[in-house]
Design an enzyme around this catalytic site. Sequence first.
Site, PDB file in Angstrom:
ATOM      1  N   HIS A  71      32.660  31.357  41.894  1.00  0.00           N
ATOM      2  CA  HIS A  71      33.470  31.240  43.114  1.00  0.00           C
ATOM      3  C   HIS A  71      34.230  32.522  43.446  1.00  0.00           C
ATOM      4  CE1 HIS A  71      36.562  29.100  45.746  1.00  0.00           C
ATOM      5  NE2 HIS A  71      35.407  28.711  46.238  1.00  0.00           N
ATOM      6  N   LYS A 111      43.948  31.226  50.364  1.00  0.00           N
ATOM      7  CA  LYS A 111      44.607  30.759  49.145  1.00  0.00           C
ATOM      8  C   LYS A 111      45.709  31.766  48.816  1.00  0.00           C
ATOM      9  CE  LYS A 111      39.863  30.016  48.655  1.00  0.00           C
ATOM     10  NZ  LYS A 111      39.666  28.719  49.166  1.00  0.00           N
ATOM     11  N   ASP A 140      59.863  33.991  46.664  1.00  0.00           N
ATOM     12  CA  ASP A 140      61.072  34.783  46.936  1.00  0.00           C
ATOM     13  C   ASP A 140      60.774  36.113  47.615  1.00  0.00           C
ATOM     14  OD1 ASP A 140      62.369  32.700  45.733  1.00  0.00           O
ATOM     15  OD2 ASP A 140      62.888  33.767  43.892  1.00  0.00           O
ATOM     16  N   ASP A 162      32.637  52.634  43.945  1.00  0.00           N
ATOM     17  CA  ASP A 162      32.957  53.879  43.235  1.00  0.00           C
ATOM     18  C   ASP A 162      34.104  53.713  42.248  1.00  0.00           C
ATOM     19  OD1 ASP A 162      30.934  55.113  44.598  1.00  0.00           O
ATOM     20  OD2 ASP A 162      32.236  56.062  46.092  1.00  0.00           O
ATOM     21  N   HIS A 215      41.446  28.502  55.194  1.00  0.00           N
ATOM     22  CA  HIS A 215      40.749  28.692  53.925  1.00  0.00           C
ATOM     23  C   HIS A 215      41.483  29.670  53.010  1.00  0.00           C
ATOM     24  CE1 HIS A 215      37.045  29.859  51.474  1.00  0.00           C
ATOM     25  NE2 HIS A 215      37.105  28.550  51.351  1.00  0.00           N
ATOM     26  N   LYS A 270      35.088  36.235  44.873  1.00  0.00           N
ATOM     27  CA  LYS A 270      34.692  37.090  45.995  1.00  0.00           C
ATOM     28  C   LYS A 270      35.253  38.473  45.693  1.00  0.00           C
ATOM     29  CE  LYS A 270      35.096  32.808  48.020  1.00  0.00           C
ATOM     30  NZ  LYS A 270      35.681  31.638  47.353  1.00  0.00           N
TER      31      LYS A 270
END
Length: 486
Positions: free
Chosen positions: A224, A406, A411, A231, A404, A226
């Site tokens: 899952h 997350k 604070d 380089d 979508h 991404k």
Amino acid sequence: MTTVYTLVSWLAILGYWLLIAGVTLRILMKRRAVPSAMAWLLIIYILPLVGIIAYLAVGELHLGKRRAERARAMWPSTAKWLNDLKACKHIFAEENSSVAAPLFKLCERRQGIAGVKGNQLQLMTESDDVMQALIRDIQLARHNIEIVFYIWQPGGMADQVAESLMAAARRGIHCRLMLDSAGSVAFFRSPWPELMRNAGIEVVEALKVNLMRVFLRRMDLRQHRKMIMIDNYIAYTGSMNMVDPRYFKQDAGVGQWIDLMARMEGPIATAMGIIYSCDWEIETGKRILPPPPDVNIMPFEQASGHTIHTIASGPGFPEDLIHQALLTAAYSAREYLIMTTPYFVPSDDLLHAICTAAQRGVDVSIILPRKNDSMLVGWASRAFFTELLAAGVKIYQFEGGLLHTKSVLVDGELSLVGTVNLDMRSLWLNFEITLAIDDKGFGADLAAVQDDYISRSRLLDARLWLKRPLWQRVAERLFYFFSPLL
């Protein structure tokens, strides 16, 4: 004949009950949360054969024998690489803000390295901006490009990224692409894999879905993450898959997907590179450790940089670390805590931490999509609303599409962004990555994004919520019971 039939019948009945007893004992002996164990036992006792087959298929964390052996074999070389990285003391943060210090200390103790400083970080909320920046970076690449995604959906600007990646491979850039088999099924059924391989790109189908091996490895264990590394200096991660939202799941009835990505320059790319190398070795058996740290760490301006810690999860990585990180973040909050997630099915511990934060005076907000592409998760999420509202948590239902993103903001200074949903799969099963950022400037940028989400959301009214129909309450409780399995 009657005697033989009777004997066979009794043996079948005995075997049936021994099978149920054996699976029951196996569930009880496993170190797992009580709600999860109870849910599995209920399914097995109500629908024994279906329940047993389901448990053996997806009830335990099976990486598969070959991958598990690779995971064990890779750690000596990985540990040595991490020790070499520690020699580059100038890239590691020696102190953190008071709100971030507990989380960063946890990650250092469990992962072996401290957070890295001196990174330049850009928050990106538009898919077009992300892909255009990525195409520019690919065109300027000089050595190597490593990419992993859960979903790569052909069409729109995703095809332009694919073309630029093939052009890079043709001019001699070493390109590796790893995509989840289930998430990227449309990609692997398209001409793109063959085109990319012909151009010189190493394309790997991770965690192949194979019904013949359903009892040897969990089919719902997914890659899952991404991540993009270029380089060993430029890196991307966040919630966005390699899809053009204008072409992705348009018939799902939830609107356009809303995501967030971070583009980084600096030593954080090396820290992410070792995660990628572990994933690559687990999947292919080939070792591709990043270049020696003292070679690829570029000069940076410490005063203007961000301090970041990478938190990786999945088989072969520190167990339960992302869950611990979220708990630590919630308990560290003193002023406010804002969380965004498309899928909200928290553990009892995380739910308690969120409610406790609100009850001790922290301003707690959770932003969720009003419409969800998963009916099961959508209903299960609603089962937690009453307890959250009673504790004083503000629940915002986003109406501008499928949110979508997350993210967690504590604070205004400690930020968590990445691929982790607040559900059981992300917390304990899948290969995931989260960035922990200790920086007020980045916190202000994330707060602005979250404020925009709130402006496009509807605040859930506790009084109206308590008046919802009885059938909705029954459905919520039903899905709540099975939430440990979602």
